[in-house]
Design an enzyme around this catalytic site. Structure first.
Site, PDB file in Angstrom:
ATOM      1  N   GLU A 165       0.494  -1.350  -0.046  1.00 29.54           N
ATOM      2  CA  GLU A 165      -0.110   0.195  -0.047  1.00 29.54           C
ATOM      3  C   GLU A 165       0.812   1.158  -0.159  1.00 29.54           C
ATOM      4  O   GLU A 165       0.701   2.074   0.864  1.00 29.54           O
ATOM      5  CB  GLU A 165      -1.039   0.046   1.333  1.00 29.54           C
ATOM      6  CG  GLU A 165      -1.972  -1.187   1.327  1.00 29.54           C
ATOM      7  CD  GLU A 165      -2.997  -1.119   2.523  1.00 29.54           C
ATOM      8  OE1 GLU A 165      -2.574  -0.214   3.121  1.00 29.54           O
ATOM      9  OE2 GLU A 165      -3.695  -1.991   2.540  1.00 29.54           O
ATOM     10  N   GLU A 276      -6.295 -10.257  -1.828  1.00 31.54           N
ATOM     11  CA  GLU A 276      -6.753 -10.271  -0.635  1.00 31.54           C
ATOM     12  C   GLU A 276      -8.221 -10.032  -0.885  1.00 31.54           C
ATOM     13  O   GLU A 276      -8.917  -9.072  -0.523  1.00 31.54           O
ATOM     14  CB  GLU A 276      -6.518  -8.859   0.369  1.00 31.54           C
ATOM     15  CG  GLU A 276      -5.017  -8.495   0.487  1.00 31.54           C
ATOM     16  CD  GLU A 276      -4.593  -7.977   1.230  1.00 31.54           C
ATOM     17  OE1 GLU A 276      -5.565  -7.189   2.281  1.00 31.54           O
ATOM     18  OE2 GLU A 276      -3.465  -7.334   1.492  1.00 31.54           O
TER      19      GLU A 276
HETATM   20  C1  XIL Z   1      -5.299  -6.502   8.281  1.00 31.66           C
HETATM   21  C2  XIL Z   1      -5.785  -7.892   9.174  1.00 31.66           C
HETATM   22  O1  XIL Z   1      -6.836  -8.581   8.581  1.00 31.66           O
HETATM   23  C3  XIL Z   1      -6.035  -7.645  10.510  1.00 31.66           C
HETATM   24  O2  XIL Z   1      -6.256  -8.474  11.322  1.00 31.66           O
HETATM   25  C4  XIL Z   1      -5.030  -6.625  11.135  1.00 31.66           C
HETATM   26  O3  XIL Z   1      -5.389  -6.007  12.465  1.00 31.66           O
HETATM   27  C5  XIL Z   1      -4.818  -5.463  10.367  1.00 31.66           C
HETATM   28  O4  XIL Z   1      -4.342  -5.895   9.004  1.00 31.66           O
HETATM   29  N1  XIL Z   1      -4.524  -4.600   3.599  1.00 31.66           N
HETATM   30  C6  XIL Z   1      -3.534  -5.610   3.973  1.00 31.66           C
HETATM   31  C7  XIL Z   1      -3.722  -6.445   5.255  1.00 31.66           C
HETATM   32  O5  XIL Z   1      -2.539  -5.509   3.324  1.00 31.66           O
HETATM   33  O6  XIL Z   1      -2.356  -6.714   5.773  1.00 31.66           O
HETATM   34  C8  XIL Z   1      -4.564  -6.015   6.313  1.00 31.66           C
HETATM   35  O7  XIL Z   1      -4.836  -7.082   6.923  1.00 31.66           O
HETATM   36  C9  XIL Z   1      -6.069  -5.430   5.372  1.00 31.66           C
HETATM   37  C10 XIL Z   1      -5.797  -4.552   4.489  1.00 31.66           C
END
Ligand code: XIL
Length: 363
Positions: A165, A276
């Protein structure tokens, strides 16, 4: 409430369209224990993956479910720097090792997520008084961290989300999201991270992972511009991860826009991974459901199915599709501390296929 109102109108529109919602009704299949595993349905297309925690791999029932449905895993949190190396000299590999061993023992692939996520902040950017460190110090720390982690999992992690990101989109941020890494190194915190990862494992596929790529055209434009630039400059960026936390009601998250961004990334010459995937069904976050209204569930099934149709069509350009979680069993808390669920995945809280699963697997 807004979700219900919008779902109602979309349902009416869908009924009078050429492709009514009833085409996505698989209720007759629900509850069938002998369903075909997700990874097998998609074997000819791409790997199907999911984000897990160590506890999933330790549970017999859940591991069985994982092995039936997925050919690849990623760690939801266990491979993040805040877990692996929360402070200088402090290392914590237990959860990551559990997931890595599970993959080794069961012949699953493992995506490494993620080496650098500037937005979260890190001890690496500050000295003991809390001041920003110099560029040399930060790059050295990044180099050493990346080297330890990539080397440790070299045998099993073949794809790394190297930077997570990094892109911005609003007036405040410009091309890159503000964070300490950017303040100290500028754009180089990204390119150097890729170089360090490549040095540690020259055969690993190195991925830049980004969120809201479909929803946010401005961010997408920055991403395309810089990926092209870095590829041309010889920075070892091999793949782009499109996170794909979609929402049923976000119009920009559409099959057409997904196809467009795939075309553009392919033209640049990078591999594409969906990293994701999930699809929330709340029109506004305060819309919470114990049970999802049937028409909303069918709308989710329809949109997921249409997105996956695009992914299948582009299977030669996409190497993996990873879901952010293995089932809807992901409790969230309201501000008042109440537990609720977002119903954003293809398997329900009992790890059984939902209507949307059958819609995505019917082709
Ligand atoms: C999120 C997890 O799902 C949570 O459990 C944690 O508290 C924060 O991170 N983008 C990403 C992931 O790249 O690593 C994130 O995951 C969600 C958004």
């Amino acid at each position: 409430m807004l979700t219900k109102i919008l779902s109602f109108f979309l349902t009416i529109i869908s009924f009078i369209s050429f492709n009514p919602l009833s085409n996505y009704d698989y209720y007759d299949k629900l509850g069938d224990e002998d369903y075909e595993g997700f990874k097998d349905v998609y074997a000819e297309y791409f790997d199907i993956g999911a984000a897990v925690g160590g506890w999933h791999c330790r549970s017999e029932k859940i591991s069985e479910y994982i092995l039936k449905n997925y050919s690849s895993l990623t760690a939801e949190n266990a491979f993040k720097q805040a877990v692996l190396n929360p402070a200088e000299g402090v290392w914590n590999f237990t959860e990551a090792d559990t997931i890595a061993d599970f993959c080794r023992q069961n012949g699953l692939k493992l995506r490494g997520h993620c080496l650098v996520w500037g937005y979260l902040g890190s001890w690496m950017t500050r000295d003991s008084e809390g001041n920003l460190v110099s560029k040399d110090v930060l790059l050295q720390r990044m180099h050493d961290y990346i080297n330890v982690v990539v080397t440790r999992y070299k045998d099993i992690v073949r794809v790394w989300d190297v930077v997570n990101e990094p892109f911005g989109y609003d007036k405040r941020d410009g091309a890159f999201k503000q964070n300490d890494f950017l303040t100290i190194c500028g754009e180089e915190y990204i390119t150097k991270a890729f170089e360090f990862a490549h040095e540690a494992d020259p055969t690993a596929v190195l991925c830049l992972n980004e969120t809201t790529v479909l929803k946010n055209q401005k961010k997408q434009n920055y991403l395309l511009k810089y990926i092209e630039k870095w590829v041309n400059e010889g920075v070892p960026v091999h793949a782009v991860g499109i996170q794909s936390h979609w929402n049923l009601f976000v119009l920009n998250e559409s099959p057409r826009r997904l196809q467009k961004v795939i075309d553009k990334l392919y033209k640049i010459g990078v591999d594409i991974q969906i990293t994701e995937c999930d699809m929330r069904i709340d029109a506004i976050p305060s819309d919470i459901f114990d049970e999802v209204p049937r028409n909303t569930e069918l709308l989710q099934s329809k949109k997921m199915s249409q997105m996956f149709e695009v992914l299948r069509k582009n299977a030669d350009k996409i190497s993996s599709v990873t879901f952010w979680g293995i089932s809807d069993n992901r409790p969230q808390k309201t501000e008042d501390g109440e537990t609720y669920y977002r119903h954003e995945l293809l398997f329900d809280r009992d790890y059984m296929p939902k209507n949307a699963y059958y819609a995505v697997c019917d082709f």
